[in-house]
Design a protein around this motif. Structure first.
Motif, PDB file in Angstrom:
ATOM      1  N   UNK A 176      36.399  -8.616  95.645  1.00  0.00           N
ATOM      2  CA  UNK A 176      34.943  -8.454  95.686  1.00  0.00           C
ATOM      3  C   UNK A 176      34.535  -7.226  94.883  1.00  0.00           C
ATOM      4  N   UNK A 177      35.247  -6.119  95.062  1.00  0.00           N
ATOM      5  CA  UNK A 177      34.931  -4.902  94.314  1.00  0.00           C
ATOM      6  C   UNK A 177      35.114  -5.101  92.807  1.00  0.00           C
ATOM      7  N   UNK A 178      36.089  -5.928  92.428  1.00  0.00           N
ATOM      8  CA  UNK A 178      36.330  -6.203  91.012  1.00  0.00           C
ATOM      9  C   UNK A 178      35.185  -6.989  90.376  1.00  0.00           C
ATOM     10  N   UNK A 179      34.675  -7.981  91.085  1.00  0.00           N
ATOM     11  CA  UNK A 179      33.672  -8.867  90.482  1.00  0.00           C
ATOM     12  C   UNK A 179      32.236  -8.459  90.762  1.00  0.00           C
ATOM     13  N   UNK A 180      32.022  -7.564  91.713  1.00  0.00           N
ATOM     14  CA  UNK A 180      30.658  -7.200  92.079  1.00  0.00           C
ATOM     15  C   UNK A 180      30.510  -5.683  92.050  1.00  0.00           C
ATOM     16  N   UNK A 181      30.004  -5.172  90.936  1.00  0.00           N
ATOM     17  CA  UNK A 181      29.832  -3.730  90.812  1.00  0.00           C
ATOM     18  C   UNK A 181      28.688  -3.222  91.673  1.00  0.00           C
TER      19      UNK A 181
ATOM     20  N   UNK B 163      25.850  -6.469  96.751  1.00  0.00           N
ATOM     21  CA  UNK B 163      25.227  -7.788  96.742  1.00  0.00           C
ATOM     22  C   UNK B 163      25.346  -8.371  98.141  1.00  0.00           C
ATOM     23  N   UNK B 164      24.332  -9.097  98.597  1.00  0.00           N
ATOM     24  CA  UNK B 164      24.406  -9.671  99.946  1.00  0.00           C
ATOM     25  C   UNK B 164      25.633 -10.574 100.163  1.00  0.00           C
ATOM     26  N   UNK B 165      26.029 -11.321  99.142  1.00  0.00           N
ATOM     27  CA  UNK B 165      27.204 -12.185  99.285  1.00  0.00           C
ATOM     28  C   UNK B 165      28.495 -11.374  99.334  1.00  0.00           C
ATOM     29  N   UNK B 166      28.546 -10.281  98.567  1.00  0.00           N
ATOM     30  CA  UNK B 166      29.714  -9.400  98.622  1.00  0.00           C
ATOM     31  C   UNK B 166      29.827  -8.784 100.012  1.00  0.00           C
ATOM     32  N   UNK B 167      28.699  -8.350 100.547  1.00  0.00           N
ATOM     33  CA  UNK B 167      28.691  -7.781 101.905  1.00  0.00           C
ATOM     34  C   UNK B 167      29.122  -8.824 102.925  1.00  0.00           C
ATOM     35  N   UNK B 168      28.623 -10.038 102.787  1.00  0.00           N
ATOM     36  CA  UNK B 168      28.983 -11.107 103.721  1.00  0.00           C
ATOM     37  C   UNK B 168      30.488 -11.387 103.668  1.00  0.00           C
TER      38      UNK B 168
ATOM     39  N   UNK C 122      32.853 -10.608 106.835  1.00  0.00           N
ATOM     40  CA  UNK C 122      33.544 -11.743 107.440  1.00  0.00           C
ATOM     41  C   UNK C 122      35.047 -11.483 107.523  1.00  0.00           C
ATOM     42  N   UNK C 123      35.610 -10.933 106.459  1.00  0.00           N
ATOM     43  CA  UNK C 123      37.035 -10.600 106.475  1.00  0.00           C
ATOM     44  C   UNK C 123      37.328  -9.535 107.528  1.00  0.00           C
ATOM     45  N   UNK C 124      36.449  -8.551 107.640  1.00  0.00           N
ATOM     46  CA  UNK C 124      36.620  -7.529 108.675  1.00  0.00           C
ATOM     47  C   UNK C 124      36.519  -8.150 110.068  1.00  0.00           C
ATOM     48  N   UNK C 125      35.649  -9.138 110.212  1.00  0.00           N
ATOM     49  CA  UNK C 125      35.531  -9.847 111.486  1.00  0.00           C
ATOM     50  C   UNK C 125      36.819 -10.565 111.856  1.00  0.00           C
ATOM     51  N   UNK C 126      37.496 -11.126 110.872  1.00  0.00           N
ATOM     52  CA  UNK C 126      38.782 -11.792 111.126  1.00  0.00           C
ATOM     53  C   UNK C 126      39.814 -10.784 111.637  1.00  0.00           C
ATOM     54  N   UNK C 127      39.819  -9.606 111.057  1.00  0.00           N
ATOM     55  CA  UNK C 127      40.732  -8.556 111.527  1.00  0.00           C
ATOM     56  C   UNK C 127      40.374  -8.183 112.970  1.00  0.00           C
ATOM     57  N   UNK C 128      39.096  -8.045 113.238  1.00  0.00           N
ATOM     58  CA  UNK C 128      38.650  -7.681 114.582  1.00  0.00           C
ATOM     59  C   UNK C 128      39.095  -8.716 115.620  1.00  0.00           C
TER      60      UNK C 128
END
Length: 122
Positions: free
Chosen positions: A75-80, A83-88, A92-98
């Motif tokens: 995400x950091x590579x493609x979205x400088x 962006x709302x989609x980058x945040x989502x 979401x990935x952090x939620x999976x860890x949680x």
């Protein structure tokens, strides 16, 4: 492009784990916690089925954290910009860890409750 060998793929995997362990604070926390849980299980003499669940929980948490790290890097590579989609994606990935960490805590409570109560004379 250089041809990758079967053995070199293991090296890439180890490098990815090393990268996450050295650069990600939460991966370090999960790694240290995993070692402490393994030590506690050995000291308290948990049974084979309990070991299986502990190792499953540890594996799930570490794997989720590795996926989270990989997704954040992409995400950091493609979205400088933010962006709302980058945040989502990151949230979401952090939620999976949680979720996997919560499962691990539940497993730990179920497995360690009785031996710890017995250890302290309860």
């Amino acid at each position: 492009m250089a041809r990758k060998t079967f053995l070199s793929s293991f090296g890439f995997a180890v490098e990815g784990i090393r990268h996450a362990m050295t650069t990600q604070r939460n991966m370090k926390v999960h790694g240290v916690t995993a070692l402490l849980v393994i030590l506690a299980a050995a000291v308290l003499g948990v049974g084979p089925m309990q070991w299986l669940f502990l190792l499953l929980a540890i594996t799930l948490v570490l794997t989720a954290e590795l996926f989270n790290t990989a997704l954040e890097a992409v995400v950091d590579l493609v979205s400088l910009d933010i962006h709302p989609l980058a945040k989502a994606a990151k949230d979401t990935a952090a939620g999976a860890v949680f979720i996997t960490a919560a499962f691990a805590v539940i497993v730990g409570v179920v497995i360690f409750y009785k031996p710890i109560v017995e250890l302290f004379g309860g």
